[in-house]
Scaffold this motif. Sequence first.
Motif, PDB file in Angstrom:
ATOM      1  N   ALA A 147       0.067 -39.405 114.900  1.00  0.00           N
ATOM      2  CA  ALA A 147       1.259 -38.707 116.170  1.00  0.00           C
ATOM      3  C   ALA A 147       2.487 -39.310 115.773  1.00  0.00           C
ATOM      4  O   ALA A 147       3.501 -38.294 115.888  1.00  0.00           O
ATOM      5  N   ALA A 148       2.789 -40.243 115.199  1.00  0.00           N
ATOM      6  CA  ALA A 148       4.111 -40.697 114.603  1.00  0.00           C
ATOM      7  C   ALA A 148       4.617 -39.687 113.174  1.00  0.00           C
ATOM      8  O   ALA A 148       5.825 -39.240 113.326  1.00  0.00           O
ATOM      9  N   ARG A 149       3.734 -39.350 112.601  1.00  0.00           N
ATOM     10  CA  ARG A 149       4.054 -38.400 111.489  1.00  0.00           C
ATOM     11  C   ARG A 149       4.224 -36.881 111.942  1.00  0.00           C
ATOM     12  O   ARG A 149       5.159 -36.292 111.624  1.00  0.00           O
ATOM     13  N   LEU A 150       3.651 -36.638 113.083  1.00  0.00           N
ATOM     14  CA  LEU A 150       3.690 -35.378 113.758  1.00  0.00           C
ATOM     15  C   LEU A 150       5.123 -35.353 114.307  1.00  0.00           C
ATOM     16  O   LEU A 150       5.801 -34.386 114.420  1.00  0.00           O
ATOM     17  N   GLN A 151       5.375 -36.408 114.904  1.00  0.00           N
ATOM     18  CA  GLN A 151       6.747 -36.625 115.743  1.00  0.00           C
ATOM     19  C   GLN A 151       7.892 -36.453 114.685  1.00  0.00           C
ATOM     20  O   GLN A 151       9.071 -35.939 115.194  1.00  0.00           O
ATOM     21  N   LEU A 180       8.162 -32.862 113.837  1.00  0.00           N
ATOM     22  CA  LEU A 180       8.647 -32.205 115.080  1.00  0.00           C
ATOM     23  C   LEU A 180      10.049 -32.212 115.257  1.00  0.00           C
ATOM     24  O   LEU A 180      10.907 -31.194 115.197  1.00  0.00           O
ATOM     25  N   GLU A 181      10.729 -33.756 115.011  1.00  0.00           N
ATOM     26  CA  GLU A 181      12.174 -33.849 114.963  1.00  0.00           C
ATOM     27  C   GLU A 181      12.853 -33.043 113.900  1.00  0.00           C
ATOM     28  O   GLU A 181      13.904 -32.387 113.898  1.00  0.00           O
ATOM     29  N   GLN A 182      12.256 -32.804 112.698  1.00  0.00           N
ATOM     30  CA  GLN A 182      12.508 -31.905 111.608  1.00  0.00           C
ATOM     31  C   GLN A 182      12.980 -30.593 112.150  1.00  0.00           C
ATOM     32  O   GLN A 182      13.700 -29.651 111.814  1.00  0.00           O
ATOM     33  N   PHE A 183      11.680 -29.912 112.532  1.00  0.00           N
ATOM     34  CA  PHE A 183      11.754 -28.720 112.925  1.00  0.00           C
ATOM     35  C   PHE A 183      12.669 -28.420 114.151  1.00  0.00           C
ATOM     36  O   PHE A 183      13.449 -27.491 113.949  1.00  0.00           O
ATOM     37  N   ALA A 184      12.735 -29.285 115.103  1.00  0.00           N
ATOM     38  CA  ALA A 184      13.593 -28.941 116.240  1.00  0.00           C
ATOM     39  C   ALA A 184      14.900 -28.903 115.747  1.00  0.00           C
ATOM     40  O   ALA A 184      15.939 -28.287 116.249  1.00  0.00           O
ATOM     41  N   ASP A 206      10.011 -30.523 124.409  1.00  0.00           N
ATOM     42  CA  ASP A 206       9.552 -30.378 125.667  1.00  0.00           C
ATOM     43  C   ASP A 206       7.987 -29.661 125.463  1.00  0.00           C
ATOM     44  O   ASP A 206       6.999 -29.949 125.835  1.00  0.00           O
ATOM     45  N   LEU A 207       8.049 -28.775 124.518  1.00  0.00           N
ATOM     46  CA  LEU A 207       6.754 -28.116 124.303  1.00  0.00           C
ATOM     47  C   LEU A 207       5.611 -29.039 123.644  1.00  0.00           C
ATOM     48  O   LEU A 207       4.662 -29.110 124.009  1.00  0.00           O
ATOM     49  N   PHE A 208       5.890 -29.809 122.685  1.00  0.00           N
ATOM     50  CA  PHE A 208       5.216 -30.836 122.086  1.00  0.00           C
ATOM     51  C   PHE A 208       4.562 -31.705 122.893  1.00  0.00           C
ATOM     52  O   PHE A 208       3.499 -31.873 123.327  1.00  0.00           O
ATOM     53  N   ALA A 209       5.384 -32.215 124.175  1.00  0.00           N
ATOM     54  CA  ALA A 209       4.971 -32.957 125.322  1.00  0.00           C
ATOM     55  C   ALA A 209       4.128 -32.503 126.118  1.00  0.00           C
ATOM     56  O   ALA A 209       3.189 -32.932 126.523  1.00  0.00           O
ATOM     57  N   HIS A 210       4.279 -31.305 126.374  1.00  0.00           N
ATOM     58  CA  HIS A 210       3.394 -30.409 127.329  1.00  0.00           C
ATOM     59  C   HIS A 210       2.128 -30.125 126.486  1.00  0.00           C
ATOM     60  O   HIS A 210       0.959 -30.196 127.295  1.00  0.00           O
ATOM     61  N   ASP A 211       2.277 -29.991 125.205  1.00  0.00           N
ATOM     62  CA  ASP A 211       0.977 -29.533 124.426  1.00  0.00           C
ATOM     63  C   ASP A 211       0.118 -30.809 124.487  1.00  0.00           C
ATOM     64  O   ASP A 211      -1.178 -30.929 124.597  1.00  0.00           O
ATOM     65  N   VAL A 212       0.537 -32.002 124.282  1.00  0.00           N
ATOM     66  CA  VAL A 212      -0.252 -33.302 124.321  1.00  0.00           C
ATOM     67  C   VAL A 212      -0.758 -33.562 125.734  1.00  0.00           C
ATOM     68  O   VAL A 212      -1.608 -33.936 125.660  1.00  0.00           O
ATOM     69  N   GLN A 213      -0.040 -33.461 126.729  1.00  0.00           N
ATOM     70  CA  GLN A 213      -0.631 -33.665 128.075  1.00  0.00           C
ATOM     71  C   GLN A 213      -1.540 -32.458 128.236  1.00  0.00           C
ATOM     72  O   GLN A 213      -2.745 -33.271 128.966  1.00  0.00           O
TER      73      GLN A 213
END
Length: 349
Positions: A206-210, A213-217, A245-252
Motif C-alpha cells: 500500500a505504501a508503494r502504491l501511494q 499514486l502521488e507521482q501520477f497525481a 480521491d479516486l484511490f481512496a474510493h477504490d480502497v473503500q
Amino acid sequence: MSRSGFFSLSLLLPLLPLLPLPAAAQADYPNTSAMGSMGDPGAPWYRQCMAVRPAQPPARDIPPAGALHGLRQCGAQDRYYDTRQRPGATPSDWEQVRHCAYAESDATVLMMLYANGYGVSRNHDLALKYACSLPAAPAEMDGRVAHLNERALHHEARPFDQCDDITSGYMGGQCALIQDRLDSKARAVKLAAIMKTWQPGQQIAAARLQQALEQFAARRADQETDMSGTLRDALAIEAHGEELDLFAHDVQDAEKGKVPRYSEQQFQQLDKKMNLVYQRVLQQPAQKDGGPDMGTVTKEGVRITQRAWLAYRDAWVALGAVRYPAVAPHAWKALLTQRRIEQLEDFES
C-alpha cells in the motif's frame, strides 16, 4: 500544504494596526495594493470601509503582549480551518486561533472570526474593517463588503468564508488549496483506519502504491493541466486531488467487496483502445483551427504522465495480489485503463 510545486497555504496578509499609529503608517487603509490604483473613494465599498475605520476589538479579545512572541509563525489559517472542521470545538480552541491570528497579523482569519462569532461576539464592523484591510481586486472587495452587509442585515446563519466572494485566479488557487488540504487530512484519516489492521506485506504494498499514486497525481497536475487560464492553479490542485480521491474510493469499495470484475477479454479491448487513443494524441498536429490543441499541455507532458500512470497501475496490481487475491490482475488493470482512456480522450476534442 505545498505539494507538487504548489504555493504555500500560509498567507501573512497585511492587517490594519489595532492601535493608533502615525498618519503615514495608516495610509494603506483600505488596502488597495492589488488594485493598481488608490481605489475609488466614491465607491460604496470604499465609503463603507472608511465608516468602520474607527472600530477596535474589545480589550479582552487581544492576547497579552507576552503571549504574542511565542505565537510567531503559528499558522493562523491552518488553525482556523482545522478548528472549524473539529466537532465540538471549544471556546478555548477558538481563543488559540484568535491569539495566533493577532500574533501573525492575519486579517483574513480575524475577519472570519468576527463575522461568524467563533470564540468572540459577532461584530460586523470589525469583520468589515478586517475585510477592508485585505489586498483584493475591486470586484472582490466590493463583493465581500456587500456580502458582509447582507449577512448583518439578514442575520445569515451560514458560516462566512474568505472564499465566498473571490473573483481572481490567485484567490481561486488559494481557496482550492485550502479545500485540498482539508480533503487530504480527511482522506488520510479514513485510509489509516482501514489499513491499520492489514498485514505487514499488505501495508508495504500500500505504501508503494501511494508513492506511485502521488507521482501520477502530480504529473496529472503539472503535465496534463492546461495552465493558460487564470484558474490554472486551482485546476492543477483539483486534478491532483481527484486522483487521490479516486484511490481512496477504490480502497473503500474493495474493503466492502465492491471490486472490479472485468474479464481478460474486456481488459485486452480496453488496453488496445487506450493505446490507439494515446497514439492519436501524440500524432495530432500541434495546431488545429488556428489554436493549440491542448492549451499548455505538451505531447512530452502526456508521455511523462503515461509513464507515471503505468507505474501506478502496476502498483495497484501488486497491492491487489496481496490484499485482494481473489481479484484477477487484469480486472484492476481494466478499471484503471478505462479511466485513463477518458483522460486521454479529453486531448482529442
